[in-house]
Every structure is written in structure tokens, then in C-alpha cells.
Scaffold this active site. Sequence first.
Site, PDB file in Angstrom:
ATOM      1  N   HIS A   1      32.442 -40.407 -92.123  1.00 42.91           N
ATOM      2  CA  HIS A   1      31.312 -41.240 -92.550  1.00 42.91           C
ATOM      3  C   HIS A   1      30.089 -40.443 -92.973  1.00 42.91           C
ATOM      4  CE1 HIS A   1      33.771 -44.463 -91.180  1.00 42.91           C
ATOM      5  NE2 HIS A   1      32.836 -45.377 -91.290  1.00 42.91           N
TER       6      HIS A   1
ATOM      7  N   GLY B   1      33.256 -42.457 -86.897  1.00 42.93           N
ATOM      8  CA  GLY B   1      33.991 -41.538 -86.023  1.00 42.93           C
ATOM      9  C   GLY B   1      33.136 -41.052 -84.859  1.00 42.93           C
ATOM     10  N   VAL B   2      33.774 -40.879 -83.717  1.00 38.25           N
ATOM     11  CA  VAL B   2      33.081 -40.391 -82.525  1.00 38.25           C
ATOM     12  C   VAL B   2      32.528 -38.974 -82.750  1.00 38.25           C
ATOM     13  CG1 VAL B   2      33.620 -39.530 -80.200  1.00 38.25           C
ATOM     14  CG2 VAL B   2      34.207 -41.886 -80.845  1.00 38.25           C
TER      15      VAL B   2
ATOM     16  N   TYR C   1      21.806 -40.151 -90.676  1.00 38.28           N
ATOM     17  CA  TYR C   1      21.726 -40.807 -91.985  1.00 38.28           C
ATOM     18  C   TYR C   1      21.458 -39.704 -92.999  1.00 38.28           C
ATOM     19  CZ  TYR C   1      21.742 -45.558 -90.053  1.00 38.28           C
ATOM     20  OH  TYR C   1      22.095 -46.745 -89.443  1.00 38.28           O
TER      21      TYR C   1
HETATM   22  P1  FDA Z   1      32.295 -37.117 -90.358  1.00 38.58           P
HETATM   23  O1  FDA Z   1      33.695 -36.867 -89.954  1.00 38.58           O
HETATM   24  O2  FDA Z   1      32.017 -37.224 -91.822  1.00 38.58           O
HETATM   25  O3  FDA Z   1      31.346 -36.065 -89.682  1.00 38.58           O
HETATM   26  C1  FDA Z   1      29.935 -36.058 -89.804  1.00 38.58           C
HETATM   27  C2  FDA Z   1      29.391 -34.656 -89.521  1.00 38.58           C
HETATM   28  O4  FDA Z   1      29.757 -34.219 -88.216  1.00 38.58           O
HETATM   29  C3  FDA Z   1      29.950 -33.606 -90.470  1.00 38.58           C
HETATM   30  O5  FDA Z   1      28.981 -32.601 -90.654  1.00 38.58           O
HETATM   31  C4  FDA Z   1      31.119 -33.053 -89.721  1.00 38.58           C
HETATM   32  O6  FDA Z   1      31.501 -31.760 -90.152  1.00 38.58           O
HETATM   33  C5  FDA Z   1      30.632 -33.074 -88.289  1.00 38.58           C
HETATM   34  N1  FDA Z   1      31.700 -33.288 -87.308  1.00 38.58           N
HETATM   35  C6  FDA Z   1      32.587 -34.310 -87.298  1.00 38.58           C
HETATM   36  N2  FDA Z   1      33.394 -34.228 -86.248  1.00 38.58           N
HETATM   37  C7  FDA Z   1      33.031 -33.128 -85.556  1.00 38.58           C
HETATM   38  C8  FDA Z   1      33.513 -32.514 -84.366  1.00 38.58           C
HETATM   39  N3  FDA Z   1      34.531 -33.031 -83.699  1.00 38.58           N
HETATM   40  N4  FDA Z   1      32.912 -31.369 -83.930  1.00 38.58           N
HETATM   41  C9  FDA Z   1      31.879 -30.837 -84.622  1.00 38.58           C
HETATM   42  N5  FDA Z   1      31.388 -31.376 -85.758  1.00 38.58           N
HETATM   43  C10 FDA Z   1      31.948 -32.518 -86.226  1.00 38.58           C
HETATM   44  N6  FDA Z   1      24.908 -44.217 -87.281  1.00 38.58           N
HETATM   45  C11 FDA Z   1      24.367 -44.820 -86.204  1.00 38.58           C
HETATM   46  O7  FDA Z   1      23.743 -44.144 -85.385  1.00 38.58           O
HETATM   47  N7  FDA Z   1      24.516 -46.159 -86.003  1.00 38.58           N
HETATM   48  C12 FDA Z   1      25.236 -46.941 -86.856  1.00 38.58           C
HETATM   49  O8  FDA Z   1      25.343 -48.146 -86.637  1.00 38.58           O
HETATM   50  C13 FDA Z   1      25.824 -46.337 -87.996  1.00 38.58           C
HETATM   51  N8  FDA Z   1      26.544 -47.053 -88.901  1.00 38.58           N
HETATM   52  C14 FDA Z   1      27.106 -46.443 -89.993  1.00 38.58           C
HETATM   53  C15 FDA Z   1      27.859 -47.199 -90.898  1.00 38.58           C
HETATM   54  C16 FDA Z   1      28.423 -46.597 -92.029  1.00 38.58           C
HETATM   55  C17 FDA Z   1      29.253 -47.436 -92.975  1.00 38.58           C
HETATM   56  C18 FDA Z   1      28.207 -45.211 -92.260  1.00 38.58           C
HETATM   57  C19 FDA Z   1      28.795 -44.550 -93.476  1.00 38.58           C
HETATM   58  C20 FDA Z   1      27.471 -44.460 -91.356  1.00 38.58           C
HETATM   59  C21 FDA Z   1      26.921 -45.057 -90.210  1.00 38.58           C
HETATM   60  N9  FDA Z   1      26.182 -44.320 -89.281  1.00 38.58           N
HETATM   61  C22 FDA Z   1      25.644 -44.949 -88.185  1.00 38.58           C
HETATM   62  C23 FDA Z   1      25.998 -42.876 -89.456  1.00 38.58           C
HETATM   63  C24 FDA Z   1      27.049 -42.110 -88.642  1.00 38.58           C
HETATM   64  O9  FDA Z   1      26.637 -42.050 -87.290  1.00 38.58           O
HETATM   65  C25 FDA Z   1      27.207 -40.681 -89.171  1.00 38.58           C
HETATM   66  O10 FDA Z   1      27.594 -40.711 -90.515  1.00 38.58           O
HETATM   67  C26 FDA Z   1      28.196 -39.876 -88.346  1.00 38.58           C
HETATM   68  O11 FDA Z   1      27.954 -38.508 -88.506  1.00 38.58           O
HETATM   69  C27 FDA Z   1      29.617 -40.192 -88.727  1.00 38.58           C
HETATM   70  O12 FDA Z   1      30.539 -39.554 -87.920  1.00 38.58           O
HETATM   71  P2  FDA Z   1      32.031 -39.354 -88.471  1.00 38.58           P
HETATM   72  O13 FDA Z   1      32.816 -38.628 -87.465  1.00 38.58           O
HETATM   73  O14 FDA Z   1      32.558 -40.666 -88.970  1.00 38.58           O
HETATM   74  O15 FDA Z   1      31.748 -38.496 -89.786  1.00 38.58           O
END
Ligand code: FDA
Length: 513
Positions: free
Chosen positions: A91, A157-158, A454
Site C-alpha cells: 500500500h 499490510g501489517v 501517507y
Molecule cells: P508496503 O508493503 O507497500 O510497505 C510500505 C513501506 O514499508 C515500504 O517502504 C516498505 O518497503 C516497508 N515495509 C513493508 N514491510 C516491511 C517489513 N516487514 N519490514 C520493514 N519494512 C517494511 N494508514 C493508516 O494509518 N490508517 C489507515 O486507515 C490507512 N488506510 C489506507 C488505505 C489505503 C487504500 C492505502 C493505500 C493506504 C492506507 N494507509 C493507512 C497507509 C498505510 O498505513 C501505509 O501505506 C503502509 O505503509 C502500508 O503498509 P503495507 O505493508 O501495505 O505497504
Amino acid sequence: GTTLAHSHEDFLHCLSLRSAKSDSISRVIYTQNNSSYSSILDASIQNYRFATPATPKPSVIVTPRQTSHIQATIYCSKKYGLQIRIRSGGHDVEGLSYVSEVPFVILDLLNFRAVEVDTKNKVAWVESGATIGELYYRIAEKSKTLAFPAGVCHTVGVGGHFSGGGYGMLMRKYGLAADHVIDAHLIDVNGRIIDRKSMGEDLFWAIRGGGGNTFGIVLAWKVKLVSIPAVVTVFTVNRDLEQNATKIVHRWQYIAHKLPDDIFTDVTITKVNSSQEGKKTIQAAFKALFLGGVDKLIPLIQDRFPELGLVKENCIEMSWVESILYFGGVSTKSSDVLLDRDALPKQFFKLKSDYLKEPIPESGFEGIWRTFSEKEAEFSFMMMVAFGGKMDAIPETELPYPHRAGNLYQASYLVGWSKEENAESQKYISWIRRLYSYMATYVSKSPREAYYNYRDLDIGTNNNGYTSYAQASIWGRKDFKNNFNRLVHVKTVVDPENFFKNEQSIPPISPPL
Ligand code: FDA
């Protein structure tokens, strides 16, 4: 070029050498020749802006099934000069978990998604590749009175969410997701697997909000669950300009952050069709989650916020997990949808954020409405999320996330579109930048604060190579205020060569020669 092809082959060879036969690492490696490469790459991309033919693609995607696969990927990426991008839920608003301008590998944690809920001790272990929806589902499966305070859209994602803070409807009562992390498993730049005790309190502090892709790869998080009543109440009240929206939104700013902490409210501003044929108007949708029954909620709102005109018919009693579906915009009654990572529509979009310490005057809102009337604002919204409550009680230095006491609310702005045409996209992006620059008068200043999760590269970026402290502090102070310095200190200790990096990761201090 040939050197690139060469390092790519060497990298694959290195992976096979580094893993024992029993590891079968070859089954979790996808190169561009592999028929599943594109479907694996695209699976969790949320923002289509970064899924175009022009978007740089990874040479290799690794979807580890065991920690040795991750250790091998770190070792070989270092050896052959490839950058690693870590992806959990995909995300990242600017696509940083799966795009890089230099040759890179994606480490996609989609197979690390176990969730173990222990209701007796009110804790859970959750792996980074799980979605927050999976966590919610596993909690609700076992208990009607336990919950977890994280985001609204269940496909998030968490891994990334906890790494940058993570707020949702329970924030005024309990704070952020990161406020509830009590242990973690991390693989560091040297391939060591460490937990809270062995990583020490500085690094443990940094990973709870200081950003992903910076300190290592977080495999799993131990979290404290929180208590909620079996029945909660939700409402949505829509008011457009003809129904006094300007006055009511203006009032909301004085009231929402002072309400008791078991009531959370937000307001979403959009452009909608007016009841008059062919005309558009601005609508403010007031939403709330109350941790209790409707009979307590109605008198509370009628007393504190009479301007809203709340009536019983606006309210619905339900369980906490049903409220996740309600606010997440999922139109089904079955919570099974929380396990579906593709349940929500995807689009091209740009997002920006702000924090408000003073109410905006009514005349200020009129300027916002004018910007929303422009035709580029077709799929756009502004969201105002009430702060106060628990957020006021947690010191700014407790975790890297610094936006605590003194904030009335967080504002965010989104513009979306459904097909990619370069000129059109530029119009939408210019529109949201125009709105953001209009808002400068009203929002936090020096720094103009922003929410790290964000992600917005307009507020500043690192170079892809060496980045100075001064350069990173441009965006870093907005996201972390003075916590930025402590983050730089931790980074310098744990990853002095800056192996884990992206356009908004914390740099170590290492003066170039
Ligand atoms: P993703 O996998 O893209 O990772 C995001 C970042 O973290 C990247 O830099 C990645 O490299 C790093 N990363 C991921 N996993 C890791 C790991 N295991 N170890 C180290 N680094 C890691 N926020 C919020 O606070 N409240 C909300 O309600 C929402 N709602 C929301 C809705 C939608 C549709 C979107 C697109 C985004 C949100 N967000 C949000 C924002 C969200 O919290 C933010 O985009 C997060 O980073 C997403 O985490 P993911 O693992 O999905 O992203």
C-alpha cells in the site's frame, strides 16, 4: 547492459549457493522469464501510477517461505550491488516497496502471514505479510470484546502499517497500532534474527513508527490487544452546502477533539450531485464510532454537537468487526471479506496530509469548496480525522510518530483517476498540489507536519546514492519532528553503510570522503 545482466546471473547463482538443498529457494524466485513474474509483481500494487509499462521493474522477486531465504537475499544483494525493496501489503502510496530507479530485488513477505491470537493473555503475534484485516478477523473469531487499534482499509499490510504508526477508529481511545507493539522479530543487515531483548530499546523504539525499509526486515510483531464492548454504534450523517455544511464542519473543529475518548469522529468532504438537476455541491459526511450503545450516544451528541442534528435513525448498533466493514466501505455482511486481499477497488491516485492546531475560519472553508468545484476534483476527497483523547496523553518522544498533543485533527487529501493518460494525470496532480498550497495558511508550520505512512515525495526525498543529514531532514522533520535525530542515531549504529534505503528512509551520518 552486460554488467547488469552479469550481476543478475551472479545474484541468482549466489542465492542457490547460499541455500541448502532442503531450502528449495528456487521455488520462491521469480525472474522476468518466469510466467508468474507479472502476476506476483502486480498482486498487491495499490496505486496504478506505479504499474505502468514505464515503471522500473525488479530484476528478481523473492517470496521467502523461511528466514534462510531472506538471509540469502540480503547476503547476495549486498554482494552484487542490488537494492532490496521490502513489500508486505503493497500500500505504499508512492510505490516505494516495489519500485526503484536502480537495479533492485523485491522481497515480498506474502508468505509470512501467520496470525496467532492468545485471548487469555490478550496478545497476538502477527507476521508482517498479513493484512490488518486478517488480524481483525482472527481476533473477532475468538472474542467479541477484544480488538486492535489499526487502520480502516482492511487490505493494508501489517509490515508497512506498523512501521509507520497506523491509526484508525480506535485511535482516540487507544492510540496507534505502533503504541501496542510489545515485541518484534527483525532480520538485520547482517542477517541476524533479533528480538526486543537482543535488539535493544533504541532499535525497538525506531521500528515502531520510524519507517520501513530502513532498519531491517521486520518478520513479526507481538501486539497487545485492547478491550471493547460487544456492541458499538456507528453513524453517518451527510450535510451539503444547502444544509449548512460549512457552519457544521466549522463547529466540528471545536468539538471533535474534546469529546469523550470512546467516541471517534471524522469528516469526509467530497463533490456530489446536487438535488438541483445538473448542479454539483459539496458534501460533508460525518462518521462516528462509539464504544457503547445508541441510547448513550444520542444524548451525548445532542448535548455536545447539537448543530449536527443527529437522530436515532442515523445510528446502527453492531459488533466491532462489523464496524470495520462499515467504515471500510465493504458492502457485505460477512466478515470473511477481511481475508480477501483484493476486496477493495484500486486506482491511480495521489495523497497528501496535514495536521491542524487551529480551527480553519468559515471563509477558509469557502476557499476549499472553490478548489473542490474545479473539474479536476472529480474523484477527490478531503478527510478530517479528530485527534485528542489518548493521542494527547502520549508524549511526542514516546515513539517516532510525533503528532500527538495539540493537534485538533489530521487532514488528508486524495485525488484519484481511472485511466493513465500522462497529460490528464498531471492535471490531477497539479490540482491536489494547488489545494495543498492553499491549505498552507491554516495548517501546522515550521515544520509543516506530515504523516509518514501517507507517503508524499513532494515534501522532500533522498538521493538514491549518498544522502546528507541536511537533505533528509527536509522531509524527515515534517514526518518525525525532533525524533528525526534519534532515528538518524539508531540508523548510524545498526546500518552504517545504508544498505536498507529508499527515497524516504533515514540515512546514517557518514560523511563522504
Ligand atoms: P508496503 O508493503 O507497500 O510497505 C510500505 C513501506 O514499508 C515500504 O517502504 C516498505 O518497503 C516497508 N515495509 C513493508 N514491510 C516491511 C517489513 N516487514 N519490514 C520493514 N519494512 C517494511 N494508514 C493508516 O494509518 N490508517 C489507515 O486507515 C490507512 N488506510 C489506507 C488505505 C489505503 C487504500 C492505502 C493505500 C493506504 C492506507 N494507509 C493507512 C497507509 C498505510 O498505513 C501505509 O501505506 C503502509 O505503509 C502500508 O503498509 P503495507 O505493508 O501495505 O505497504
